[in-house]
Motif scaffolding. Structure first.
Motif, PDB file in Angstrom:
ATOM      1  N   THR A 112       0.826  -1.216   0.000  1.00 37.80           N
ATOM      2  CA  THR A 112       0.000   0.000   0.000  1.00 37.80           C
ATOM      3  C   THR A 112       0.860   1.267   0.000  1.00 37.80           C
ATOM      4  O   THR A 112       0.645   2.146  -0.842  1.00 37.80           O
ATOM      5  N   SER A 171       0.936   4.235  -2.904  1.00 38.96           N
ATOM      6  CA  SER A 171       0.725   5.671  -2.710  1.00 38.96           C
ATOM      7  C   SER A 171       2.016   6.446  -2.978  1.00 38.96           C
ATOM      8  O   SER A 171       1.985   7.555  -3.504  1.00 38.96           O
ATOM      9  N   THR A 222      -8.603   3.024   6.742  1.00 38.61           N
ATOM     10  CA  THR A 222      -9.526   2.137   6.026  1.00 38.61           C
ATOM     11  C   THR A 222      -9.896   2.724   4.666  1.00 38.61           C
ATOM     12  O   THR A 222     -10.279   2.006   3.759  1.00 38.61           O
ATOM     13  N   MET A 269      -7.869   4.261   2.661  1.00 35.41           N
ATOM     14  CA  MET A 269      -6.678   4.439   1.817  1.00 35.41           C
ATOM     15  C   MET A 269      -6.901   4.048   0.351  1.00 35.41           C
ATOM     16  O   MET A 269      -6.409   4.736  -0.547  1.00 35.41           O
ATOM     17  N   PRO A 270      -7.639   2.973   0.063  1.00 35.14           N
ATOM     18  CA  PRO A 270      -7.862   2.664  -1.358  1.00 35.14           C
ATOM     19  C   PRO A 270      -8.562   3.800  -2.109  1.00 35.14           C
ATOM     20  O   PRO A 270      -8.188   4.115  -3.234  1.00 35.14           O
ATOM     21  N   PRO A 308      -9.030  -4.051  -5.842  1.00 35.64           N
ATOM     22  CA  PRO A 308      -7.565  -4.047  -5.758  1.00 35.64           C
ATOM     23  C   PRO A 308      -6.911  -4.117  -7.136  1.00 35.64           C
ATOM     24  O   PRO A 308      -5.891  -3.474  -7.378  1.00 35.64           O
ATOM     25  N   TYR A 363     -11.091  -8.912   5.092  1.00 38.59           N
ATOM     26  CA  TYR A 363     -11.630  -7.557   5.050  1.00 38.59           C
ATOM     27  C   TYR A 363     -12.741  -7.346   6.068  1.00 38.59           C
ATOM     28  O   TYR A 363     -12.955  -6.235   6.544  1.00 38.59           O
ATOM     29  N   GLY A 381      -7.338  -7.075   1.953  1.00 33.97           N
ATOM     30  CA  GLY A 381      -7.912  -5.733   2.066  1.00 33.97           C
ATOM     31  C   GLY A 381      -8.569  -5.295   0.776  1.00 33.97           C
ATOM     32  O   GLY A 381      -8.920  -6.121  -0.057  1.00 33.97           O
ATOM     33  N   ARG A 382      -8.734  -4.016   0.622  1.00 28.96           N
ATOM     34  CA  ARG A 382      -9.334  -3.483  -0.595  1.00 28.96           C
ATOM     35  C   ARG A 382      -8.286  -2.958  -1.571  1.00 28.96           C
ATOM     36  O   ARG A 382      -8.604  -2.428  -2.621  1.00 28.96           O
ATOM     37  N   MET A 383      -7.020  -3.069  -1.212  1.00 26.95           N
ATOM     38  CA  MET A 383      -5.940  -2.778  -2.145  1.00 26.95           C
ATOM     39  C   MET A 383      -4.723  -3.580  -1.689  1.00 26.95           C
ATOM     40  O   MET A 383      -4.719  -4.072  -0.559  1.00 26.95           O
ATOM     41  N   HIS A 431      -3.201  -3.587   2.041  1.00 24.75           N
ATOM     42  CA  HIS A 431      -4.077  -2.751   2.866  1.00 24.75           C
ATOM     43  C   HIS A 431      -4.176  -3.273   4.304  1.00 24.75           C
ATOM     44  O   HIS A 431      -4.092  -2.501   5.261  1.00 24.75           O
ATOM     45  N   LEU A 443      -3.501  -1.508   8.081  1.00 23.09           N
ATOM     46  CA  LEU A 443      -4.504  -1.426   9.149  1.00 23.09           C
ATOM     47  C   LEU A 443      -3.970  -2.040  10.448  1.00 23.09           C
ATOM     48  O   LEU A 443      -4.200  -1.514  11.535  1.00 23.09           O
TER      49      LEU A 443
END
Lengths: 118, 467
Positions: free
Chosen positions: A34, A38, B85, B87-88, B214, B316, B350-352, B355, B359
């Motif tokens: 992640t 970014s 949460t 971030m994506p 993702p 998730y 996660g969603r990316m 991720h 978290l």
């Protein structure tokens, strides 16, 4: 002297840089994917330079409008990208640095970061 | 200084910036050095921008200053306030902005060439490419943002004939672009290309379900880099090409990792419309028909408290329930009892990409405890208790054992190999793939029903009483 076509030089640079990127990024562990995304996103904000050239060249009103819009968008990309990446990376702490500061308050707002002093 | 000397200086600074970007990415290879890496990249960016500002191309600073001021304020505010949460969504928006900036730069450059009455063929082609890619990255990212944020339905929206429509739009874009290359001075055609690209971005992402985000975000990340590199080719600016290529490569690698982890091809994600409905609901029987064992908080606390090693398997669902901090508290209690605690994290947890790691890091879990797929699978055989929280398909042993299963071949966490398995779940409902999970019916598995956060909090309470 014959000079190579500038397009060819550009493509060469692109291909080489792409391979360098591929090699480097394959080595990034999944745990950092992640921040990698970014952070690399912030790097793609490099188009800010192009935006600055277009906006500052003073060619035409339309050019200035498009350029200024591009400057603003790319700056969000650069500033937001690097800052949020830093905020995330500050949270990645090892066991030792956690023991040095056992009670972590709000990690994202602490000005002093133990993970930084290694 | 002579003009040539000055130009050489600026190009030298660009090389320094390129080196800093490369070093920055290299240092991102370890959590220990990653923060330094990000700073090096930021320094490279600063050098490149200052070099451009002092170059003699720039004759007006007013508008640049206004643009930078607006962008910086927005950037600072969102970077400071965004929740981990979310971030994506944040990355999706940033991708979109980067793509839009590239499109605007390429468009402005093309318009200038037209005004000057000299449009080289290659400039026209690449400027159009950058405009199209940047514009569709913008709207694609905004739709992805909307889906992740819950503004746009996260279900796959399947329009009739969508692939045909998309293909026609793409053909129209290419056709009109070709016309523009031959006859560049047609502002209305150029506008049409831009609008069609914007539309294509929407149509490409809208049929993709929320769980596939993702892949979409990674791909858009790659696009934003390539669009920047293309803008660099138009401006003949090498640092743009280099940085854009680095990002393009990064996004592409992450896309591949994600599609592999989902056992899907990229084409299947983009054209498949997977996730519109539970397509394979009956593949392995109706959920809950086979006998399974359920456990109470007290039972689970007992199993955990007298074990020697515990592996948490977060999905998730854990993030949705905001249970990270409760899990960390539970882990702390277990560690106080001398129990070894680790976390096994599937790439699509996660969603990316990555991720879940962020978290858990936010909840102060040290990164040494976060194991990826390859690190955790050999560990399960040595693990006393595996605790699955809010994860489903990625733990289904059918992916390994049942060639008939739709998820056969998908890389999974070998949770079933642990001595005991506790599954924290709301109900016996199926996961995203719509198939029943064989893990739930194994002899060594106990189901612990309830909301992830309150279940974990109950375990903390029970464990405190255990002595």
């Amino acid at each position: 002297m014959l000079t190579p076509d500038p397009l060819l030089i550009s493509v060469t640079i692109f291909v080489v840089a792409f391979f360098v990127g591929y090699e480097l990024i394959t080595k990034v562990p999944p745990t950092l994917h992640t921040p990698l995304m970014s952070g690399s996103n912030a790097i793609s904000g490099i188009v800010l330079i192009g935006a600055v050239i277009v906006a500052g060249r003073g060619h035409s009103d339309l050019g200035i409008v498009l350029g200024t819009g591009a400057v603003a968008l790319a700056t969000v990309n650069v500033v937001g990208g690097f800052l949020v990446t830093d905020r995330m990376l500050r949270m990645f702490r090892s066991r030792e640095s956690q023991q040095r500061r056992p009670k972590a308050g709000s990690p994202s707002d602490s000005p002093q970061d133990p993970g930084d002093k290694r | 200084m002579s003009d040539q000397g000055f130009l050489d200086l600026i190009n030298g600074l660009y090389i320094v910036a390129a080196i800093l970007f490369i070093l920055g990415l290299k240092y991102l290879g370890s959590p220990r050095t990653a923060r330094k890496g990000n700073r090096l990249s930021a320094l490279g960016m600063l050098i490149a921008i200052v070099a451009t500002l002092v170059s003699r191309d720039i004759i007006e600073y007013e508008w640049i200053a206004i643009g930078i001021a607006i962008g910086a304020v927005i950037g600072i505010v969102i970077a400071r306030t965004v929740k981990m949460t979310a971030m994506p969504q944040m990355v999706a928006v940033l991708n979109g902005f980067g793509g839009a900036a590239s499109a605007l730069v390429a468009a402005a450059e093309l318009i200038r060439s037209v005004d000057l009455g000299d449009v080289p063929l290659d400039v026209a082609i690449i400027a159009l490419f950058s405009t199209v890619l940047g514009a569709l990255t913008l709207t694609g990212s905004l739709i992805a943002f909307g889906k992740l944020q819950g503004i746009v339905t996260s279900r796959a929206v399947l329009l009739p004939l969508r692939n045909v429509v998309n293909a026609l739009i793409l053909i129209a874009i290419i056709g009109l672009s070709a016309w523009l290359v031959v006859e560049p001075n047609q502002p209305e055609i150029f506008l049409a290309v831009g609008l069609l690209s914007v539309l294509l971005g929407v149509l490409l992402v809208i049929p993709i379900g929320g769980a596939d985000m993702p892949v979409v975000i990674s791909l858009l990340n790659s696009y934003s880099g390539i669009a920047a590199a293309a803008a660099g080719v138009v401006l003949q600016n090498n640092i743009l090409i280099i940085a854009g290529a680095l990002v393009g490569a990064s996004g592409l690698i992450l896309t591949r990792i994600m599609t592999k982890a989902m056992n899907r091809s990229l084409a299947n994600v983009i054209f498949g419309g997977f996730g519109a409905t539970a397509t394979v609901a009956d593949a392995a029987g109706t959920p809950g028909e086979r006998p399974y064992r359920s456990a109470t908080a007290e039972d689970v606390a007992m199993i955990l408290g007298y074990s020697q090693s515990v592996m948490f398997v977060p999905g998730y669902g854990l993030a949705v329930a905001q249970a990270q901090h409760a899990v960390k508290e539970l882990a702390g209690l277990l560690q106080d009892r001398g129990i070894s605690v680790k976390y096994a994290i599937h790439p699509v947890a996660g969603r990316m990409p990555g991720h879940m790691n962020v978290l858990l890091a936010e909840a102060d879990v040290p990164y040494e405890q976060l194991l990826d797929l390859d690190q955790s699978n050999p560990e399960f055989v040595r693990t006393d208790v595996a605790v699955v929280i809010g994860a489903n398909d990625v733990t289904n042993p059918a992916a390994r054992t049942d060639p008939e299963s739709p998820i056969y071949g998908m890389p999974i966490l070998d949770v079933d190999k642990a001595r005991a398995v506790i599954v924290l779940k709301r109900s016996m409902a199926t996961g995203f793939s719509g198939i029943d999970n064989d893990l739930f019916y194994l002899d060594n598995t106990s189901m612990f029903f309830g909301d992830a956060k309150s279940s974990v909090s109950d375990l903390v309470t029970e464990l405190r009483q255990l002595d």
